[in-house]
Design a protein around this motif. Structure first.
Motif, mmCIF file in Angstrom:
data_model
loop_
_atom_site.group_PDB
_atom_site.id
_atom_site.type_symbol
_atom_site.label_atom_id
_atom_site.label_comp_id
_atom_site.label_asym_id
_atom_site.label_seq_id
_atom_site.Cartn_x
_atom_site.Cartn_y
_atom_site.Cartn_z
ATOM 1 N N CYS A 108 0.809 -1.221 0.000
ATOM 2 C CA CYS A 108 0.000 0.000 0.000
ATOM 3 C C CYS A 108 0.837 1.265 0.000
ATOM 4 O O CYS A 108 0.272 2.372 -0.085
ATOM 5 C CB CYS A 108 -0.936 0.007 1.208
ATOM 6 S SG CYS A 108 -2.254 -1.229 1.121
ATOM 7 N N ALA A 109 2.161 1.124 0.100
ATOM 8 C CA ALA A 109 3.105 2.251 -0.027
ATOM 9 C C ALA A 109 2.857 3.343 1.000
ATOM 10 O O ALA A 109 3.201 4.499 0.756
ATOM 11 C CB ALA A 109 3.042 2.835 -1.433
ATOM 12 N N ALA A 114 -5.352 3.728 0.767
ATOM 13 C CA ALA A 114 -5.185 2.313 0.427
ATOM 14 C C ALA A 114 -5.249 1.437 1.673
ATOM 15 O O ALA A 114 -5.876 0.366 1.663
ATOM 16 C CB ALA A 114 -3.856 2.115 -0.311
ATOM 17 N N LEU A 115 -4.608 1.865 2.740
ATOM 18 C CA LEU A 115 -4.668 1.099 3.981
ATOM 19 C C LEU A 115 -6.089 1.040 4.532
ATOM 20 O O LEU A 115 -6.530 -0.001 5.045
ATOM 21 C CB LEU A 115 -3.729 1.716 5.012
ATOM 22 C CG LEU A 115 -2.231 1.621 4.701
ATOM 23 C CD1 LEU A 115 -1.438 2.486 5.666
ATOM 24 C CD2 LEU A 115 -1.759 0.175 4.783
ATOM 25 N N ALA A 116 -6.819 2.138 4.421
ATOM 26 C CA ALA A 116 -8.203 2.150 4.910
ATOM 27 C C ALA A 116 -9.097 1.224 4.086
ATOM 28 O O ALA A 116 -9.993 0.560 4.631
ATOM 29 C CB ALA A 116 -8.747 3.574 4.878
ATOM 30 N N ILE A 117 -8.870 1.137 2.782
ATOM 31 C CA ILE A 117 -9.669 0.250 1.940
ATOM 32 C C ILE A 117 -9.396 -1.211 2.292
ATOM 33 O O ILE A 117 -10.317 -2.032 2.403
ATOM 34 C CB ILE A 117 -9.381 0.526 0.456
ATOM 35 C CG1 ILE A 117 -9.871 1.918 0.066
ATOM 36 C CG2 ILE A 117 -10.035 -0.523 -0.437
ATOM 37 C CD1 ILE A 117 -9.496 2.329 -1.340
ATOM 38 N N VAL A 118 -8.126 -1.556 2.472
ATOM 39 C CA VAL A 118 -7.788 -2.936 2.850
ATOM 40 C C VAL A 118 -8.384 -3.269 4.216
ATOM 41 O O VAL A 118 -8.936 -4.361 4.415
ATOM 42 C CB VAL A 118 -6.260 -3.116 2.855
ATOM 43 C CG1 VAL A 118 -5.885 -4.484 3.414
ATOM 44 C CG2 VAL A 118 -5.710 -2.969 1.449
ATOM 45 N N ALA A 146 -7.658 -4.777 -6.228
ATOM 46 C CA ALA A 146 -7.862 -5.174 -4.836
ATOM 47 C C ALA A 146 -8.172 -3.984 -3.939
ATOM 48 O O ALA A 146 -8.762 -4.161 -2.862
ATOM 49 C CB ALA A 146 -6.626 -5.914 -4.320
ATOM 50 N N LEU A 147 -7.773 -2.786 -4.364
ATOM 51 C CA LEU A 147 -8.026 -1.572 -3.577
ATOM 52 C C LEU A 147 -9.278 -0.886 -4.097
ATOM 53 O O LEU A 147 -9.256 0.248 -4.568
ATOM 54 C CB LEU A 147 -6.814 -0.643 -3.656
ATOM 55 C CG LEU A 147 -5.521 -1.220 -3.083
ATOM 56 C CD1 LEU A 147 -4.358 -0.277 -3.331
ATOM 57 C CD2 LEU A 147 -5.666 -1.508 -1.592
#
Length: 374
Positions: A108-109, A114-118, A146-147
């Motif tokens: 997620c870099a 991106a972290l919130a979506i995962v 996936a995101l």
């Protein structure tokens, strides 16, 4: 206020807006502003009021003309990303599979969205192993898929497209082509070769990408972006003409080849150095005097562009004749592609003495230890 009392002109609306704020203490939040011109009419003028504006672009115009204080929010560090996932998923779940958590953070870099979506996907499916999510993010082709949170505001590809569509044609074209570069970062001359334009014409698109946070400049003259933006840019290239991408790749490889060849001639002057064909529409490589010392950070990019011995050649290159010896990925000086001498060999003389001793000294014997190749 009745609609009939709202004036039609923008300056009159801004004056009415500021008069209504007089004598009040208010915090005006302006989220996701397009540019400084959109924010400027909404800035309060009365004492006791303050405005907080967020944007994907650097609002340097507000700092210059309106005395605004700029605060740039970078990517999350590993510790900050771990704290965010722990808050969203709970300590019991993040501690159960630390390897999957570390891979998710890397893929997620450090991007908060991106972290919130995962985390939202994992929270919606408690039985879904975190290792499965990490596996989906591992593949570059399906990483952006996936995101996807299900709506445009939580779809990473849609969020990137908002910034991409605001670019000028030159900036959008450069952003797409940068997704083809194999190295972790790129310098200004190599980016000009990739785009097929002079260096002077590339500064404006690069500045636009940096201000739009689609590109970072970690060091002066070196540009990079994280893996998610790279995957998005590479996907945009695939939707356009494939021949354009192949031509851009050939130009940047020509740039690295000719630059490395000039450095090779400088380090080991030869009576009759090999001549390379003229590069395909790319800026002329810098002179030998300016490339005698590589810039910090340029070595990983050259190494990524140097395939190991035995790797398949490009389709449009000249094939190796049958029965010919396999060439070593080393230059005629005996140095490896990283610019280091083998431990059992020493350079015949220092590069700064090369021009003074070029005619007096014969071709060094160390050149015969390795097959000639560039």
């Amino acid at each position: 206020m009745e609609p009939s009392r709202i004036p039609a002109r923008l300056d009159a609306q801004a004056g009415l807006y500021r008069s209504l704020l007089t004598g009040r203490r208010m915090l005006v939040v302006l989220d996701n502003a397009r540019d400084a011109e959109q924010v400027r009419p909404l800035l309060p003028g009365a004492p006791g009021c303050m405005a907080l504006a967020t944007s994907r672009r650097q609002l340097t115009g507000l700092a210059a003309a309106e005395d605004a204080h700029l605060l740039t929010l970078g990517l999350l560090s590993r510790a900050e990303a771990l704290d965010l996932l722990t808050i969203l998923l709970g300590l019991h779940r993040t501690a159960a599979d630390p390897e999957a958590i570390r891979e998710i953070i890397d893929r997620c870099a450090g991007l908060p969205l991106a972290l919130a979506i995962v985390a939202a996907r994992a929270a919606a499916q408690p039985g879904l192993p975190l290792a499965r999510l990490a596996q989906e993010l591992r593949l570059a082709e399906s990483r952006l898929d996936a995101l996807d949170g299900g709506d445009p505001a939580s779809r990473i590809r849609a969020v990137f497209s908002w910034s991409y569509r605001a670019l000028h044609p030159e900036g959008a074209n450069l952003f797409r082509l940068l997704g083809l570069h194999p190295g972790p970062d790129i310098g200004l001359p190599a980016a000009a070769a990739l785009a097929g334009v002079p260096v002077a014409e590339l500064r404006a698109p690069l500045t636009e990408l940096v201000r739009g946070h689609l590109l970072a400049e970690p060091a002066a003259g070196r540009y990079s972006f994280h893996g998610l933006l790279r995957a998005y840019a590479a996907g945009l290239v695939a939707t356009h003409d494939d021949a354009v991408g192949r031509a851009a790749t050939r130009r940047v490889l020509d740039h690295y080849l000719h630059t490395a060849h000039r450095a090779d001639v400088l380090l080991t002057p030869q009576p009759h150095p090999e001549l390379l064909p003229r590069p395909t529409r790319a800026p002329r490589p810098r002179s030998c005097r300016t490339i005698s010392r590589p810039k910090p950070g340029s070595r990983p990019s050259i190494r990524c562009c140097s395939p190991p011995c035995g790797r398949r050649r490009p389709p449009d290159s000249t094939p190796t004749p049958a029965g010919s010896p396999r060439r070593s990925p080393r230059s005629s000086t005996g140095m490896d592609t990283g610019g280091r001498w083998p431990p059992y060999r020493q350079p015949p003389w220092r590069p700064r003495d090369a021009r003074r001793t070029r005619r007096a000294r014969p071709r060094p014997t160390v050149a015969s230890a390795w097959p000639r190749t560039v």
